[in-house]
Scaffold this active site. Sequence first.
Site: not given
Ligand code: A3P
Length: 293
Positions: A41, A101, A131, A222, A249
């Site tokens: 996350k 990870h 998250s 995002f 997302m």
């Molecule tokens: P949130 O749950 O806080 O929205 P991972 O890919 O390591 O699983 O992480 C997921 C987190 O990264 C989620 O956080 C997701 O929304 C965020 N995320 C994914 N793409 C993103 C982007 N382009 N900009 C900002 N945050 C992003």
Amino acid sequence: GRPELGEVEGILLSQATCNEWQRIQSFQARPDDLLICTYPKAGTTWIQEIVDMIQQDGDLEKCKRAPVHRRHPFIEWARPPQPSGVEQAEAMPSPRTLKTHLPVKLLPPSFWEQQCKFLYVARNAKDCMVSYYHFQRMSKVVPDPGPWHEYFEVFMAGKVGWGPWHDHVKGWWKAKDTHCVLFLFYEDMKKDLKREIQKVARFLGKNLDQELLEKIVYHTSFDVMKDNPMANRAGVPLSIMDQSISPFMRKGTVGDWKNHFTVAQNERFDEDYEEKMAGTNLTFCMELGSAKP
Ligand code: A3P
């Protein structure tokens, strides 16, 4: 029912990963491998899309060859009878970009021996916790997080998949002193994505012109990634993720922890954090607009 986690050297991992552990540990890295490393996350999908856009010179069609989480073999991933992450990586021509990870102490040793490049993204612990909580609510292949106040305790105790956040970030922060690690922060990426993309490009030996840089910034924002079916896990079946509970997302912000932590939880967290992070010069920004402590 939801699956239980297994354990390797005190770190919780999926049972299937534990079953494959010998094969994962003996994974053969190649010197030109790039390994994307994150705590869950922390922005894995985001950095994967950025790296892919850089490597494909901004060719969107090439980047859409597969959902982003399938483009880079996930080393410790196992879900028989599908090919494991190790098998996927073995079948991949060089140069490979891989994902993990794993904390430093569990990384297959050949990554260190082959002196690979590591790209680590760190995200502040409070937002990671929030998250991760929402992820565990919607993902059907990880344990049910229960109510927030219970999950809060579980996360603080490090009893989540891939272990304690603190050891993870500290381990990789230290690894950068002896290995080729580019250490990035999610919060820096939110603040100045262009600058952080340039850092990644330089690390990968690429020079981006302004136009390409702008294109990557746009494509990896995002809002654009949230609408991109190759990034937002749209094709993932309901039996694995129920995005009506919480979208993959989700928010993509810094400081959402403030909407979850009670004042008392925040005090306890800070006290525990100070103890666990004592002696490191690694600091995090917990809300945008504020400087690091
Ligand atoms: P949130 O749950 O806080 O929205 P991972 O890919 O390591 O699983 O992480 C997921 C987190 O990264 C989620 O956080 C997701 O929304 C965020 N995320 C994914 N793409 C993103 C982007 N382009 N900009 C900002 N945050 C992003």
